[in-house]
Write an enzyme that holds these catalytic residues in place. Structure first.
Site, PDB file in Angstrom:
ATOM      1  N   CYS A   2      37.273   9.303 -14.555  1.00  0.00           N
ATOM      2  CA  CYS A   2      38.091  10.500 -14.483  1.00  0.00           C
ATOM      3  C   CYS A   2      39.533  10.058 -14.663  1.00  0.00           C
ATOM      4  O   CYS A   2      39.828   8.873 -14.650  1.00  0.00           O
ATOM      5  CB  CYS A   2      37.928  11.148 -13.123  1.00  0.00           C
ATOM      6  SG  CYS A   2      36.190  11.433 -12.709  1.00  0.00           S
ATOM      7  N   ARG A  27      39.499  10.550 -20.579  1.00  0.00           N
ATOM      8  CA  ARG A  27      38.735   9.945 -19.489  1.00  0.00           C
ATOM      9  C   ARG A  27      37.648  10.861 -18.944  1.00  0.00           C
ATOM     10  O   ARG A  27      36.818  10.432 -18.139  1.00  0.00           O
ATOM     11  CB  ARG A  27      39.670   9.604 -18.336  1.00  0.00           C
ATOM     12  CG  ARG A  27      40.580   8.483 -18.669  1.00  0.00           C
ATOM     13  CD  ARG A  27      41.593   8.248 -17.588  1.00  0.00           C
ATOM     14  NE  ARG A  27      42.230   6.985 -17.814  1.00  0.00           N
ATOM     15  CZ  ARG A  27      41.840   5.843 -17.267  1.00  0.00           C
ATOM     16  NH1 ARG A  27      40.845   5.827 -16.413  1.00  0.00           N
ATOM     17  NH2 ARG A  27      42.441   4.722 -17.562  1.00  0.00           N
ATOM     18  N   TRP A  74      34.858  13.503 -15.140  1.00  0.00           N
ATOM     19  CA  TRP A  74      33.600  13.182 -15.806  1.00  0.00           C
ATOM     20  C   TRP A  74      32.610  13.047 -14.659  1.00  0.00           C
ATOM     21  O   TRP A  74      32.681  12.114 -13.862  1.00  0.00           O
ATOM     22  CB  TRP A  74      33.714  11.882 -16.593  1.00  0.00           C
ATOM     23  CG  TRP A  74      32.471  11.528 -17.341  1.00  0.00           C
ATOM     24  CD1 TRP A  74      32.119  11.956 -18.582  1.00  0.00           C
ATOM     25  CD2 TRP A  74      31.418  10.662 -16.911  1.00  0.00           C
ATOM     26  NE1 TRP A  74      30.906  11.414 -18.946  1.00  0.00           N
ATOM     27  CE2 TRP A  74      30.452  10.613 -17.934  1.00  0.00           C
ATOM     28  CE3 TRP A  74      31.182   9.924 -15.750  1.00  0.00           C
ATOM     29  CZ2 TRP A  74      29.278   9.874 -17.842  1.00  0.00           C
ATOM     30  CZ3 TRP A  74      30.021   9.177 -15.652  1.00  0.00           C
ATOM     31  CH2 TRP A  74      29.087   9.161 -16.694  1.00  0.00           C
ATOM     32  N   ASN A  98      38.910   8.694  -8.931  1.00  0.00           N
ATOM     33  CA  ASN A  98      38.174   8.187 -10.087  1.00  0.00           C
ATOM     34  C   ASN A  98      37.333   7.023  -9.586  1.00  0.00           C
ATOM     35  O   ASN A  98      37.876   6.053  -9.066  1.00  0.00           O
ATOM     36  CB  ASN A  98      39.162   7.708 -11.158  1.00  0.00           C
ATOM     37  CG  ASN A  98      38.471   6.943 -12.274  1.00  0.00           C
ATOM     38  OD1 ASN A  98      37.285   7.151 -12.527  1.00  0.00           O
ATOM     39  ND2 ASN A  98      39.191   6.057 -12.936  1.00  0.00           N
ATOM     40  N   GLY A  99      36.016   7.127  -9.724  1.00  0.00           N
ATOM     41  CA  GLY A  99      35.142   6.052  -9.256  1.00  0.00           C
ATOM     42  C   GLY A  99      33.896   6.622  -8.606  1.00  0.00           C
ATOM     43  O   GLY A  99      33.588   7.810  -8.779  1.00  0.00           O
ATOM     44  N   GLU A 478      25.043   0.152 -34.753  1.00  0.00           N
ATOM     45  CA  GLU A 478      26.258   0.956 -34.640  1.00  0.00           C
ATOM     46  C   GLU A 478      26.075   2.315 -35.343  1.00  0.00           C
ATOM     47  O   GLU A 478      26.495   3.358 -34.826  1.00  0.00           O
ATOM     48  CB  GLU A 478      27.442   0.167 -35.229  1.00  0.00           C
ATOM     49  CG  GLU A 478      28.768   0.883 -35.308  1.00  0.00           C
ATOM     50  CD  GLU A 478      29.319   1.356 -33.968  1.00  0.00           C
ATOM     51  OE1 GLU A 478      28.750   1.042 -32.917  1.00  0.00           O
ATOM     52  OE2 GLU A 478      30.316   2.100 -34.004  1.00  0.00           O
ATOM     53  N   LYS A 482      26.336   5.981 -33.509  1.00  0.00           N
ATOM     54  CA  LYS A 482      27.264   7.038 -33.950  1.00  0.00           C
ATOM     55  C   LYS A 482      26.512   8.351 -34.133  1.00  0.00           C
ATOM     56  O   LYS A 482      26.974   9.398 -33.730  1.00  0.00           O
ATOM     57  CB  LYS A 482      27.951   6.680 -35.279  1.00  0.00           C
ATOM     58  CG  LYS A 482      28.994   5.624 -35.265  1.00  0.00           C
ATOM     59  CD  LYS A 482      30.299   6.010 -34.620  1.00  0.00           C
ATOM     60  CE  LYS A 482      30.308   5.545 -33.181  1.00  0.00           C
ATOM     61  NZ  LYS A 482      30.960   4.305 -32.923  1.00  0.00           N
ATOM     62  N   GLU A 485      25.349   9.845 -30.713  1.00  0.00           N
ATOM     63  CA  GLU A 485      26.502  10.229 -29.903  1.00  0.00           C
ATOM     64  C   GLU A 485      27.119  11.554 -30.383  1.00  0.00           C
ATOM     65  O   GLU A 485      27.558  12.370 -29.577  1.00  0.00           O
ATOM     66  CB  GLU A 485      27.518   9.089 -30.040  1.00  0.00           C
ATOM     67  CG  GLU A 485      28.831   9.260 -29.340  1.00  0.00           C
ATOM     68  CD  GLU A 485      29.715   8.006 -29.490  1.00  0.00           C
ATOM     69  OE1 GLU A 485      29.582   7.274 -30.487  1.00  0.00           O
ATOM     70  OE2 GLU A 485      30.537   7.772 -28.602  1.00  0.00           O
ATOM     71  N   HIS A 501       6.146  -4.849 -35.533  1.00  0.00           N
ATOM     72  CA  HIS A 501       5.729  -5.224 -34.185  1.00  0.00           C
ATOM     73  C   HIS A 501       5.737  -4.026 -33.239  1.00  0.00           C
ATOM     74  O   HIS A 501       5.775  -4.204 -32.020  1.00  0.00           O
ATOM     75  CB  HIS A 501       6.635  -6.344 -33.659  1.00  0.00           C
ATOM     76  CG  HIS A 501       6.585  -7.566 -34.528  1.00  0.00           C
ATOM     77  ND1 HIS A 501       5.469  -8.366 -34.610  1.00  0.00           N
ATOM     78  CD2 HIS A 501       7.483  -8.078 -35.399  1.00  0.00           C
ATOM     79  CE1 HIS A 501       5.697  -9.345 -35.477  1.00  0.00           C
ATOM     80  NE2 HIS A 501       6.907  -9.187 -35.978  1.00  0.00           N
ATOM     81  N   LYS A 601      36.051   8.949 -23.372  1.00  0.00           N
ATOM     82  CA  LYS A 601      36.560   7.855 -24.200  1.00  0.00           C
ATOM     83  C   LYS A 601      36.635   6.552 -23.416  1.00  0.00           C
ATOM     84  O   LYS A 601      36.341   5.487 -23.933  1.00  0.00           O
ATOM     85  CB  LYS A 601      37.943   8.250 -24.729  1.00  0.00           C
ATOM     86  CG  LYS A 601      38.567   7.230 -25.653  1.00  0.00           C
ATOM     87  CD  LYS A 601      37.901   7.249 -27.008  1.00  0.00           C
ATOM     88  CE  LYS A 601      38.412   6.170 -27.934  1.00  0.00           C
ATOM     89  NZ  LYS A 601      37.394   5.828 -28.951  1.00  0.00           N
TER      90      LYS A 601
HETATM   91  O1  M6R Z   1      36.822   1.001 -24.490  1.00  0.00           O
HETATM   92  P1  M6R Z   1      35.602   0.180 -24.798  1.00  0.00           P
HETATM   93  O2  M6R Z   1      35.634  -0.392 -26.167  1.00  0.00           O
HETATM   94  O3  M6R Z   1      35.352  -0.887 -23.762  1.00  0.00           O
HETATM   95  O4  M6R Z   1      34.408   1.195 -24.717  1.00  0.00           O
HETATM   96  C1  M6R Z   1      33.081   0.761 -24.799  1.00  0.00           C
HETATM   97  C2  M6R Z   1      32.146   1.904 -25.101  1.00  0.00           C
HETATM   98  O5  M6R Z   1      32.170   2.845 -24.072  1.00  0.00           O
HETATM   99  C3  M6R Z   1      32.481   2.604 -26.422  1.00  0.00           C
HETATM  100  O6  M6R Z   1      32.522   1.695 -27.469  1.00  0.00           O
HETATM  101  C4  M6R Z   1      31.426   3.689 -26.727  1.00  0.00           C
HETATM  102  O7  M6R Z   1      30.191   3.107 -26.933  1.00  0.00           O
HETATM  103  C5  M6R Z   1      31.887   4.516 -27.933  1.00  0.00           C
HETATM  104  N1  M6R Z   1      32.076   5.875 -27.539  1.00  0.00           N
HETATM  105  C6  M6R Z   1      30.912   4.539 -29.065  1.00  0.00           C
HETATM  106  O8  M6R Z   1      31.406   5.247 -30.150  1.00  0.00           O
END
Ligand code: M6R
Length: 606
Positions: A2, A27, A74, A98-99, A478, A482, A485, A501, A601
């Site tokens: 948060c 956040r 969050w 936050n936590g 990756e 994407k 997500e 496998h 983020k």
């Molecule tokens: O800020 P960071 O690079 O440590 O974040 C790690 C992940 O939370 C971040 O890369 C997340 O997987 C992305 N939203 C993916 O697009």
């Protein structure tokens, strides 16, 4: 994860708090709230959803008070609704957090027994009542000290008190927290970015510390309540401008910015005149390191995995890769000659930070590859390699990924050079190719129309697979991340050679499968794996690089060709169509591309 903010001023604070909360939305964005103190009373306004909703709430407009706290959430405990939104308040105390408080159930039982009434489903509310309870017998500093001691878990806290018109308390364990100094006003925030429009004079709290913020001065304490002095840092006062320009979304803009990200990285780390690498200040001798462990989460973990292939190819080092949330709880064999590299865009990811902290406590060599240079991970690492890609706003990481893998590739070249693993001529050729990369990425970015056409098939399917071998395998992971997500459809990245496998059983008529088969050492093997999925009915989108050699395969549904370069650098180019595939899939579904559901983020809880 948060975001929290606090302002103690002599002017009304609610509008400034709202503006800072907008900056902290990366956040968390499932609810927002604010509490101010006026006429000896705590006033709270909270809304479900974005800060915009809070701002529209007429009660916020009329909110008085020159001292206040705010929060973007969050959700961890309890639904993302306005009741569970922070601040949480008793008659005497209001808290933003936050936590995660891990012993909240036990504490709640104790507090209910003492007659406290709870309104929300959150873990945070126990903090409010515990302080209120402790204030019955203790002064402010002692009640805070006693409360923090009773809490298990992680927190960054902002606290105001009904009877204290000139006081905000901040406290930190695990989650980041900064304080800022202004003219006859002082601030508290999850990061310096949230405070930047108000001040560039910042102090970061360390784990276990708390502070008392008055209008004209700030006092710091360690865990046992002893007063401590802390340094004030002067950060750059330049505020970066964030706007989408002509783009519909930050993500689209950030994808297109990637040639600039690469140019900046190359400018910083490559000595153009001498065709050499500009990393001179590595704090360890070459014979002090014989192995490397790369650690990250999500996309950053994929960068680590990508780097493993390069480090193994270009150096004689042993290379391990770990997911931070796994590493931090495993029984690790820490070896003196290991270098631990932490990769993170935000530099605040809780698991990555905890892994770094563990390595620091065990006396390991630590290096950070980060975007935010004022972040906790950067501050606490021995050696920092910034990626210089500018602020990334879209939750889905794009330009930070390319920035990370660029720096990791350059570091692999540097270590290969230092250890004598790379011949001068080879290194010089690789650097030459690297300098061409921004142009090739720019050209590859023009593949939109084909990607737009195929994206419907991916977002309408039950699920899809992304396959690659060798250098292309991390990129397949990756690409799948994407897509899931942003489009909320199941997508799985897999090493192409592993399909038989087990996962081959998933393939059925019409299932979309991305096959990454650039013309590298793995090409023929990957093409064979592609045949195997086509034979079972998959609709294959083949992504390869341009070549005069024909692709010897039948029944490929669609082919996309990226530019050509040496095999090390092809992963950069293969990433582009996958980012665009995810973007267009989500766009067609009308989803919130820059703020996908359930995510944030910066992931500052474990
Ligand atoms: O800020 P960071 O690079 O440590 O974040 C790690 C992940 O939370 C971040 O890369 C997340 O997987 C992305 N939203 C993916 O697009």
């Amino acid at each position: 994860m948060c975001g929290i903010i606090g302002i103690n001023s002599s002017k009304p604070v609610s509008a400034t708090i709202i503006n800072s909360l907008k900056k902290l939305e990366y956040r968390g964005y499932d609810s927002a709230g604010i509490a101010t103190l006026s006429s000896g009373l705590i006033n709270e306004v909270k809304s479900e959803g974005r800060v915009d909703n809070l701002e529209k709430n007429s009660s916020v407009l009329n909110m008085e008070g020159t001292i206040g706290i705010g929060h973007v959430r969050w959700a961890t405990h309890g639904l993302p609704n306005s009741i569970n939104a922070h601040p949480h308040s008793s008659q005497n105390v209001s808290v933003v957090h936050n936590g995660i408080i891990e012993n909240s159930t036990l504490l709640k039982k104790f507090l209910v027994g003492r007659g406290h009434k709870f309104k929300s489903q959150t873990d945070t509310e126990v903090i409010v009542h515990l302080i209120t309870e402790n204030l019955k017998t203790e002064n402010i500093v002692n009640s805070i000290k006693k409360t923090l001691k009773a809490l298990h878990g992680s927190f960054a806290l902002g606290i105001i008190f009904k009877d204290e018109p000139d006081l905000i308390v901040g406290a930190r364990r695990g989650s980041p927290l900064a304080v800022g100094y202004g003219p006859n006003e002082n601030y508290l925030g999850s990061d310096s970015y949230a405070l930047k429009s108000m001040t560039n004079k910042i102090t970061y709290l360390n784990d276990g510390e708390f502070c008392v913020i008055k209008k004209d001065h700030i006092e710091f304490f360690n865990e046992d309540g002893t007063k401590i002095n802390k340094k004030v840092l002067e950060l750059s006062s330049e505020e970066e401008k964030y706007d989408k320009g002509d783009y519909k979304h930050f993500m689209a803009k950030e994808i297109e910015e990637q040639p600039v990200t690469l140019k900046n990285g190359i400018k910083e780390y490559i000595d153009n005149a001498n065709n050499d690498i500009n990393i001179y200040n590595i704090p360890w001798e070459k014979n002090e390191i014989s192995s490397i462990t790369l650690i990250g989460c999500g996309t950053a973990y994929h960068s680590c995995l990508m780097a493993k292939y390069w480090f193994e190819e270009l150096t004689s080092l042993d290379v391990n890769v770990d997911i931070a949330s796994e590493f931090r709880y495993r029984k690790n064999r820490f070896k003196k000659d290991s270098l631990y590299i932490f990769v993170s865009q935000s530099g605040e990811t809780a698991d990555t930070y905890a892994a770094l902290d563990l390595c620091n406590k065990n006396g390991m060599k630590t290096c950070a590859v980060v975007n935010v240079i004022e972040s906790s991970i950067a501050r606490d690492s021995e050696f920092v390699l910034p990626i210089h890609c500018g602020t990334e706003i879209g939750v889905a990481s794009t330009k930070a990924f390319l920035g990370q893998i660029l720096i990791l590739y350059i570091l692999a070249l540097k270590l290969g050079q230092l250890r004598g693993d790379l011949e001068k001529k080879v290194l010089s050729e690789k650097i030459k190719s690297l300098k061409e990369l921004p142009k090739l990425v720019e050209k590859t970015l023009s593949i939109d129309s084909k990607i737009q056409n195929v994206s419907t098939t991916f977002n309408e399917a039950k699920g899809s697979m992304f396959l690659g071998r060798g250098f292309s395998y991390p990129i397949a992971l990756e690409g799948a991340l994407k897509l899931k997500e942003l489009s909320y459809v199941h997508a799985e990245g897999y090493p192409a050679g592993e399909m038989k496998h087990g996962p081959l059983a998933l393939i059925e008529e019409g299932m979309p499968v991305v096959v990454l088969a650039p013309r590298d050492n793995y090409y023929k093997k990957t093409i064979s794996n592609m045949q195997e999925v086509i034979a079972r009915g998959a609709k294959v989108l083949l992504i390869t690089n341009k070549s005069s050699d024909e692709i010897v395969s039948e029944n490929i549904w669609q082919t996309i060709e990226v530019e050509s370069t040496n095999q090390d650098l092809l992963p950069f180019l293969l990433t582009i169509p996958l980012q665009k595939l995810a973007y267009y899939s989500a766009l067609k579904k009308g989803f919130d591309i820059d703020k996908p559901r359930n995510l944030a983020k910066s992931v500052t809880v474990e």
